[in-house]
Structures are given as structure tokens and as C-alpha cells.
Design a protein around this motif. Structure first.
Motif, PDB file in Angstrom:
ATOM      1  N   GLU A 199       0.837  -1.195   0.000  1.00 31.21           N
ATOM      2  CA  GLU A 199       0.000   0.000   0.000  1.00 31.21           C
ATOM      3  C   GLU A 199       0.875   1.250   0.000  1.00 31.21           C
ATOM      4  N   ASP A 200       1.950   1.200   0.792  1.00 26.18           N
ATOM      5  CA  ASP A 200       2.885   2.311   0.847  1.00 26.18           C
ATOM      6  C   ASP A 200       3.543   2.520  -0.521  1.00 26.18           C
ATOM      7  N   LEU A 201       3.947   1.430  -1.159  1.00 22.07           N
ATOM      8  CA  LEU A 201       4.553   1.517  -2.493  1.00 22.07           C
ATOM      9  C   LEU A 201       3.604   2.213  -3.468  1.00 22.07           C
ATOM     10  N   SER A 202       2.345   1.790  -3.448  1.00 21.49           N
ATOM     11  CA  SER A 202       1.385   2.312  -4.424  1.00 21.49           C
ATOM     12  C   SER A 202       1.119   3.799  -4.241  1.00 21.49           C
ATOM     13  N   LYS A 203       1.337   4.302  -3.028  1.00 19.27           N
ATOM     14  CA  LYS A 203       1.054   5.711  -2.744  1.00 19.27           C
ATOM     15  C   LYS A 203       2.306   6.582  -2.699  1.00 19.27           C
ATOM     16  N   THR A 204       3.479   5.944  -2.738  1.00 20.79           N
ATOM     17  CA  THR A 204       4.728   6.664  -2.495  1.00 20.79           C
ATOM     18  C   THR A 204       5.522   6.950  -3.760  1.00 20.79           C
ATOM     19  N   ILE A 205       5.608   5.982  -4.655  1.00 18.40           N
ATOM     20  CA  ILE A 205       6.506   6.109  -5.798  1.00 18.40           C
ATOM     21  C   ILE A 205       5.762   6.738  -6.983  1.00 18.40           C
ATOM     22  N   PRO A 206       6.265   7.834  -7.504  1.00 20.17           N
ATOM     23  CA  PRO A 206       5.633   8.414  -8.701  1.00 20.17           C
ATOM     24  C   PRO A 206       5.768   7.459  -9.883  1.00 20.17           C
ATOM     25  N   LYS A 207       4.755   7.403 -10.706  1.00 19.50           N
ATOM     26  CA  LYS A 207       4.755   6.447 -11.815  1.00 19.50           C
ATOM     27  C   LYS A 207       5.923   6.653 -12.761  1.00 19.50           C
ATOM     28  N   ASP A 208       6.362   7.907 -12.928  1.00 22.33           N
ATOM     29  CA  ASP A 208       7.438   8.150 -13.886  1.00 22.33           C
ATOM     30  C   ASP A 208       8.818   7.805 -13.343  1.00 22.33           C
ATOM     31  N   LYS A 209       8.893   7.422 -12.057  1.00 21.19           N
ATOM     32  CA  LYS A 209      10.165   6.972 -11.496  1.00 21.19           C
ATOM     33  C   LYS A 209      10.257   5.448 -11.453  1.00 21.19           C
ATOM     34  N   ILE A 210       9.280   4.778 -12.043  1.00 16.13           N
ATOM     35  CA  ILE A 210       9.360   3.328 -12.251  1.00 16.13           C
ATOM     36  C   ILE A 210       9.650   3.119 -13.728  1.00 16.13           C
ATOM     37  N   TYR A 211      10.778   2.512 -14.030  1.00 12.50           N
ATOM     38  CA  TYR A 211      11.160   2.317 -15.422  1.00 12.50           C
ATOM     39  C   TYR A 211      10.698   0.982 -15.979  1.00 12.50           C
ATOM     40  N   LEU A 212      10.598  -0.020 -15.133  1.00 12.51           N
ATOM     41  CA  LEU A 212      10.068  -1.312 -15.574  1.00 12.51           C
ATOM     42  C   LEU A 212       9.699  -2.152 -14.366  1.00 12.51           C
ATOM     43  N   LEU A 213       8.877  -3.164 -14.612  1.00 10.43           N
ATOM     44  CA  LEU A 213       8.519  -4.165 -13.609  1.00 10.43           C
ATOM     45  C   LEU A 213       8.884  -5.533 -14.158  1.00 10.43           C
TER      46      LEU A 213
END
Length: 352
Positions: free
Chosen positions: A235-249
Motif C-alpha cells: 500500500e505504501d509503495l502504491s502511494k509513495t513512488i511516482p509512476k514516472d520513477k518506475i522504469y520497468l517491472l
């Protein structure tokens, strides 16, 4: 928060070139590229070991890992093979044991020599992203005060080329095994060309599971408490990390090991989760036990709709290897993608 299923169907998908076929004896690279292309993936993660192995075909001998003139030729040849199969090269990986070496150490000298050489390989391969795994160098050899400055300097070195760093938490890392650790570091680095490489195995394999226990789960708390703690982290991850700072999953599951692994490092200095990672990572829905859908859903709730990349090391439930039909396996991975996004959106998956 309900995810919009239509937005998930456009997510681009990649496959790590090193992770199709038996982990202990990978089949020829071109066979793997054929299977990945036939299964409708649009790109690969190019692994450095594949550059070395394919170099035997291109050069007629095994290249020296430090002979970047030769490695550039091999990367150019691999790019041509990918181009003919309509496959992009999304990322070069895995750049390991880079950050935090002590000043004046041989490790530090080697890390920067590799960085300069890998930039040349990226140019030849036509990729703009470098995966850096959080180092598992023993802490006695690491100066933690240098981690952030090293990554800043790497970003600044890549910037003129239009390249970026995808920083990943390896769950056996000596200093940054969890997503919160690498996210804190990325924020401190504070460069526009560094973001996160998140991974379902690295997240759940570190915060949920433990290959050294009888249950296969972390046993410092009860099962109920573990569920609550892991859910709170996601839940913390989903609310903390901006989408544009995730490059891949990156996507994979994990088998529960037949016997708990030793908590000690092995003769190569690898920690138990590192050994587990090497041979016990199947596709989701294929015998593993990690809460992969929960991790995927949390990442998607950030708004991220970038690369999903399949990186599995499937040595079978016993980790000793198993025969794989490459085309069938890659197609299964493609089908897994369809099921994952459907379940993340709360839809019932209907196989085509």
C-alpha cells in the motif's frame, strides 16, 4: 482503487534474453530470440552473459569480458538479429557490484572501467537503459557514504548519451534489499535519468518469503502479522513512488525449495536468496507461491503503465533443470501477462 483494464492492455512486454531455457545450460541465443519474437514480445533485456556466449559465434572465440572493442562488435551483431525479428533491446543487464566501493580499491577501479565499457555496449546495442542491481558486496568492503555519489556520477556520465539507470533492489543485497531502500537512494541521487527497476520476485522474495525456513516464509512474525505487514508495504509503495520513477517491472514467481537453504553464504559468497534466485523462479501460475498479483497490482496503482519484463530462471521445483520447449514457454509467458493484468483489474481471466 479499481484499475482501468483497457489501460493495462497496452502495457509493452519484454523478455530477459538470459532467462528462457534451462538456467544451467541456456540454449543458443538466436533460438531464444526466435521464440520470444514468435510469442509476440516486443523487446528483450539483453544480458551481458549472452553477449559473451554469442561472441563465440561472432568472433570465433570467447571474448574477454574487458575487451570492449570486441564486445561492441558482438552487441552490434545481436542488435541486427533483434532488428530482423522486430525486437527492441529495452535494457542492458545486470550491472552488478557497482556502487559504494572504497576509495582506491581494486573494486572501485573495476566498477568504473566496466561502466565506461558498458556505455559503449549500450550504444552498439541501441538501448538507452542500464540496469544496476543494489550491490551485494560484503559491507566490510563498502563505503555507504559513496553509494549516492557513485550513482550520481554514473547518471551524469550516461546523461550526454540520453541513457538512464534502472536501479533494482536485489533481495540479497548487502545494503538495499527492499524497494524502500532503493527508492530512498534514488530520491537522494536526485537525477532525472535514474528510476526504479521493480521486480515481483525481489519484492515478495524479500518481504514475504524466506528460502531458509521450513515454511518458506519469513518467520519473525505470525502468518497473520506477515500478511498485514506485507500488505501495508505494498500500500505504501502504491502511494509513495511516482509512476514516472518506475522504469520497468520484472515478473517472476518462486518455487518453495525442497529443503531449506543454509543461511550461510556459499563458496562464491552468494547469500541464500541469491542462490534461490538462480534456479527457482518460474512464471507466475506455474508452481510458485509468491503473491505476485498483489505486487503487480500495487505497482499498477501508482499509475505505471510501462514495461513488464519477464525474467524467470526456471530450474523446476527441485532446481535441477527441466526440458523446455522454448516457443511454448515463451507463449505461456505471454498468456501469463494477459492473466496478470486481468486479475489485477479484478476481471476473471478467460484463456483465448
Amino acid at each position: 482503487m479499481t484499475l482501468d483494464y483497457a489501460s493495462l492492455t497496452a502495457i509493452p512486454i519484454s523478455y530477459a534474453s538470459c532467462s528462457l531455457g534451462s538456467p544451467s545450460s541456456p540454449p543458443p541465443l538466436l533460438d531464444r530470440l526466435d521464440a520470444i519474437s514468435v510469442a509476440n514480445f516486443t523487446a528483450i533485456e539483453l544480458s551481458f552473459p549472452d553477449i559473451l556466449s554469442y561472441g563465440e559465434i561472432v568472433l570465433g572465440h570467447s571474448p574477454d569480458p574487458k575487451d570492449y572493442d570486441e564486445l561492441v562488435k558482438v552487441a552490434e551483431a545481436i542488435k541486427k538479429e533483434c532488428d530482423t525479428r522486430k525486437l527492441g533491446i529495452m535494457m542492458l543487464q545486470p550491472f552488478a557490484n557497482f556502487e559504494g566501493w572504497k576509495e582506491g580499491s581494486d573494486g572501485r577501479k573495476d566498477a568504473w572501467e566496466r561502466a565506461r565499457g558498458w556505455v559503449r555496449i549500450m550504444q552498439a546495442a541501441g538501448t538507452d537503459m542500464l540496469q544496476v542491481g543494489s550491490t551485494d558486496t560484503p559491507l566490510e568492503n563498502v563505503d555507504l557514504a559513496k553509494v549516492v555519489p557513485d550513482l550520481r556520477e554514473l547518471c551524469d556520465m550516461l546523461k550526454p548519451h540520453g541513457f538512464k539507470v534502472a536501479y533494482e533492489n536485489w533481495c540479497w543485497s548487502s545494503h538495499a534489499p527492499d524497494w524502500k531502500h532503493v527508492w530512498r537512494i534514488v530520491k537522494e541521487v536526485d537525477r532525472d535519468n535514474i528510476g526504479l527497476c521493480l521486480d515481483t520476485f525481489q519484492t515478495a522474495g524479500g518481504e514475504w518469503a524466506d528460502p531458509t525456513t521450513e515454511s518458506g516464509l519469513l518467520d519473525d512474525v505470525s502468518k497473520i502479522e506477515l500478511i498485514h505487514r506485507f500488505s501495508a508495504s505494498l500500500e505504501d509503495l502504491s502511494k509513495t513512488i511516482p509512476k514516472d520513477k518506475i522504469y520497468l517491472l520484472q515478473i517472476s514467481d518462486a518455487y518453495e525449495v525442497p529443503e531449506p537453504l543454509s543461511k550461510e553464504v556459499d563458496e562464491q559468497g552468494l547469500r541464500p536468496r541469491g542462490r534461490w534466485s538462480h534456479d527457482f523462479r518460474p512464471l507466475p501460475y506455474n508452481g510458485g507461491y509468491l503473491p505476485v498479483v498483489d505486487v503487480v497490482t500495487a505497482v499498477l496503482r501508482t499509475g505505471f503503465r510501462g514495461w513488464f519484463s519477464y525474467e524467470v530462471f526456471d530450474g523446476g521445483p527441485d532446481g535441477k533443470g527441466k526440458d523446455q520447449d522454448l516457443v511454448a514457454y515463451a507463449q505461456t509467458a505471454y498468456n501469463v501477462q494477459q492473466r496478470l493484468i486481468a486479475e489485477a483489474a479484478g476481471k476473471k481471466y478467460k484463456p483465448q
